[in-house]
Structure formats: C-alpha cells, structure tokens
Design an enzyme around this catalytic site. Structure first.
Site, PDB file in Angstrom:
ATOM      1  N   ASN A 243      87.658   2.362  25.380  1.00 57.96           N
ATOM      2  CA  ASN A 243      87.485   3.813  25.378  1.00 57.96           C
ATOM      3  C   ASN A 243      88.117   4.358  24.102  1.00 57.96           C
ATOM      4  O   ASN A 243      89.339   4.446  24.003  1.00 57.96           O
ATOM      5  CB  ASN A 243      88.163   4.406  26.625  1.00 57.96           C
ATOM      6  CG  ASN A 243      88.162   5.917  26.597  1.00 57.96           C
ATOM      7  OD1 ASN A 243      87.466   6.539  25.797  1.00 57.96           O
ATOM      8  ND2 ASN A 243      88.955   6.521  27.472  1.00 57.96           N
ATOM      9  N   TRP A 244      87.274   4.716  23.143  1.00 55.19           N
ATOM     10  CA  TRP A 244      87.790   5.149  21.845  1.00 55.19           C
ATOM     11  C   TRP A 244      88.198   6.619  21.809  1.00 55.19           C
ATOM     12  O   TRP A 244      88.675   7.104  20.787  1.00 55.19           O
ATOM     13  CB  TRP A 244      86.749   4.859  20.753  1.00 55.19           C
ATOM     14  CG  TRP A 244      86.682   3.412  20.392  1.00 55.19           C
ATOM     15  CD1 TRP A 244      87.483   2.401  20.866  1.00 55.19           C
ATOM     16  CD2 TRP A 244      85.774   2.797  19.477  1.00 55.19           C
ATOM     17  NE1 TRP A 244      87.127   1.203  20.297  1.00 55.19           N
ATOM     18  CE2 TRP A 244      86.078   1.414  19.440  1.00 55.19           C
ATOM     19  CE3 TRP A 244      84.732   3.276  18.677  1.00 55.19           C
ATOM     20  CZ2 TRP A 244      85.376   0.518  18.634  1.00 55.19           C
ATOM     21  CZ3 TRP A 244      84.035   2.380  17.884  1.00 55.19           C
ATOM     22  CH2 TRP A 244      84.355   1.022  17.864  1.00 55.19           C
TER      23      TRP A 244
ATOM     24  N   HIS B 251      86.798  10.411  33.431  1.00 56.07           N
ATOM     25  CA  HIS B 251      88.075   9.974  32.859  1.00 56.07           C
ATOM     26  C   HIS B 251      89.127  11.061  33.103  1.00 56.07           C
ATOM     27  O   HIS B 251      88.811  12.250  33.103  1.00 56.07           O
ATOM     28  CB  HIS B 251      87.916   9.708  31.355  1.00 56.07           C
ATOM     29  CG  HIS B 251      89.143   9.099  30.764  1.00 56.07           C
ATOM     30  ND1 HIS B 251      90.215   9.862  30.374  1.00 56.07           N
ATOM     31  CD2 HIS B 251      89.488   7.807  30.545  1.00 56.07           C
ATOM     32  CE1 HIS B 251      91.168   9.055  29.922  1.00 56.07           C
ATOM     33  NE2 HIS B 251      90.745   7.801  30.012  1.00 56.07           N
TER      34      HIS B 251
ATOM     35  N   GLY C  31      92.344   1.971  26.036  1.00 56.91           N
ATOM     36  CA  GLY C  31      92.286   3.068  25.070  1.00 56.91           C
ATOM     37  C   GLY C  31      92.871   2.634  23.739  1.00 56.91           C
ATOM     38  O   GLY C  31      92.222   1.959  22.936  1.00 56.91           O
ATOM     39  N   GLY C  32      94.137   2.999  23.512  1.00 54.27           N
ATOM     40  CA  GLY C  32      94.785   2.778  22.216  1.00 54.27           C
ATOM     41  C   GLY C  32      94.597   1.385  21.636  1.00 54.27           C
ATOM     42  O   GLY C  32      94.273   1.234  20.445  1.00 54.27           O
TER      43      GLY C  32
END
Ligand code: PGA
Length: 247
Positions: free
Chosen positions: A8-9, A96, A230-231
């Site tokens: 998930n960018w 999200h 994510g990160g």
C-alpha cells in the site's frame, strides 16, 4: 495456500518513481517463488497507468487504493473501478483505516464499493481493525465482527475477496501487534468468515508496521495468509525482504 504480499503506497511516488521502482523490482524479484508468493501493488490512482505498463506480463498484480461505487457520473475527484479494470488492474483496496478516519468512510459505504468491485470481477481487499481505545476497552472482537457484517453486507460469497486485519494503533507507528494478538484476531476472523458462509480460503492478511525482521515470525501464525505493507513496501529491497522472509 500461497502467501499474499500487498504493497500500500498511500500518497507516495510520482509516475516516474513508480516506473523506476517496477524496473528495479523486476530485476530483483525473480528469486521469489511464484508458487509460494503472490504480490499485489497499490500505487496512487495517477500512477496506475505506469503500473499497468511496467507490470504487463511480469507476473505481479496491482490495483487501486480506493474506488467509488458508481462507474461514472458527477462524482468529482473519485476513481472508477471500471477504469482501473480497463487498464488491467485486478484489485481494489476498500476501507483502509486512513479512508475511514481522514475521509469519513463508513462500513455502509465500503459495502457498496465491495459490491461494485466484485460485480466487475475484481477482488476487493477489505481492511478492518480496531483503534487503541477500542482495544483497551475490550471491544476488539465486537468491532471486527461489526465491520465484517456491515462491510460485507452485499458481498457475493462465491466471488473472490481478501480481508486485511490492520489494528489502527499499529499502522505507521512502528508498534507491531504481538504474536498472541495477531493469532487471536486471525483465529477470530477465520471463525467469523466461516460462520458468515464465506469461503475459508479467503486470504486473511495482517497489516501494521510489518518489516523484514518481524515478517518471518508473523507469517508462521495460523490463518495469517499474507501482509498488507505500507512504509516498508516503498523500497524494493525492504518489500522483497518481507516477501522472502515470509513466503
Ligand atoms: P505500515 O502501513 O506498514 O506503514 O504500518 C500499513 C497500512 O497502512 O496498510
């Protein structure tokens, strides 16, 4: 079951950066076992065409971080799942916690989006999770059950779906949920989807501060079928290390 690794960018990367990432990814990810790992990228909407071009026939899937439940019309600023599909995207992330807390999305809205996504033959990845306050007041399972029942109210039980369990307090905080917390939540979700008549093969992903150094242990927990990252998905090496540690 193959493990599913989803990136998930969020609001990161330009189209040029997206292309550069995928070029490097394709160079390095050949060592991932296609039998054991499925990879899905969620770039921003404006970078989806770059993903479509760079990932064509590369063996990696992609999709959008959000969509609206109508295909077209006077809905300024929204993303059409049909347009994502037309580019070759196979997935849409729905609900999200940032969509919920910053943009006010409700489970009822998620339910309409999930129906649209499934009607188009795409796979929704439905995100659920409790806040710290909900966990501390002993409401975790009630919250998860409520999100599942409301969010999947119009879901087609015969069509593909994935669920991402992301405790809100573990997202982007570096505070990963402990193995017992992940285990009991995933066991609960597994029982819950079974009692709702959904396929027990529905992938259940964990998300929230997943890194290469915790992915191996988390990936061994029963009913953890993959990760939403994510990160640590923004750099080729760190995302690849997660997939390798847990595949
Ligand atoms: P994180 O984000 O890995 O940076 O905690 C996960 C997510 O929001 O999906």
């Amino acid at each position: 079951m193959k493990k599913l690794f989803a990136a998930n960018w969020k609001l990161h990367k330009t189209p040029a950066e997206t292309r550069a990432f995928f070029k490097a990814w394709k160079d390095k990810a050949g060592s991932l076992s296609a039998d054991r790992a499925q990879v899905v990228f969620f770039p921003t909407a404006i970078c989806l065409e770059a993903a479509s071009q760079e990932l064509a026939d590369a063996g990696f899937e992609w999709g959008a971080q959000n969509c609206y439940f109508e295909d077209k019309g006077a809905f300024t600023g929204e993303t059409s799942a049909q347009a994502v599909q037309s580019l070759g995207g196979r997935w849409i992330l729905i609900g999200h916690s940032e969509r919920r807390s910053i943009f006010g999305e409700t489970d009822e809205l998620c339910a309409k989006k999930i129906k649209k996504v499934q009607d188009l033959g795409l796979t929704p990845m439905f995100c659920i999770g409790e806040t710290l306050q909900e966990r501390e007041s002993g409401k975790t399972f009630d919250v998860l059950k409520d999100q599942l029942i409301k969010g999947l109210a119009h879901a087609d039980k015969t069509k593909p779906l994935a669920i991402a369990y992301e405790p809100v307090w573990a997202i982007g905080t570096g505070k990963v949920a402990g193995p017992e917390q992940v285990q009991e939540a995933h066991q609960f979700l597994f029982e819950q989807i079974k009692s709702m008549g959904l396929s027990t093969a529905t992938p259940l992903l964990y998300g929230g501060s997943v890194k290469a150094d915790n992915a191996g242990a988390l990936g061994k927990i029963p009913h953890v079928d993959g990760f939403l990252v994510g990160g640590a998905s923004l750099e080729v090496d760190s995302f690849l290390a997660i997939a390798k540690a847990a595949q």
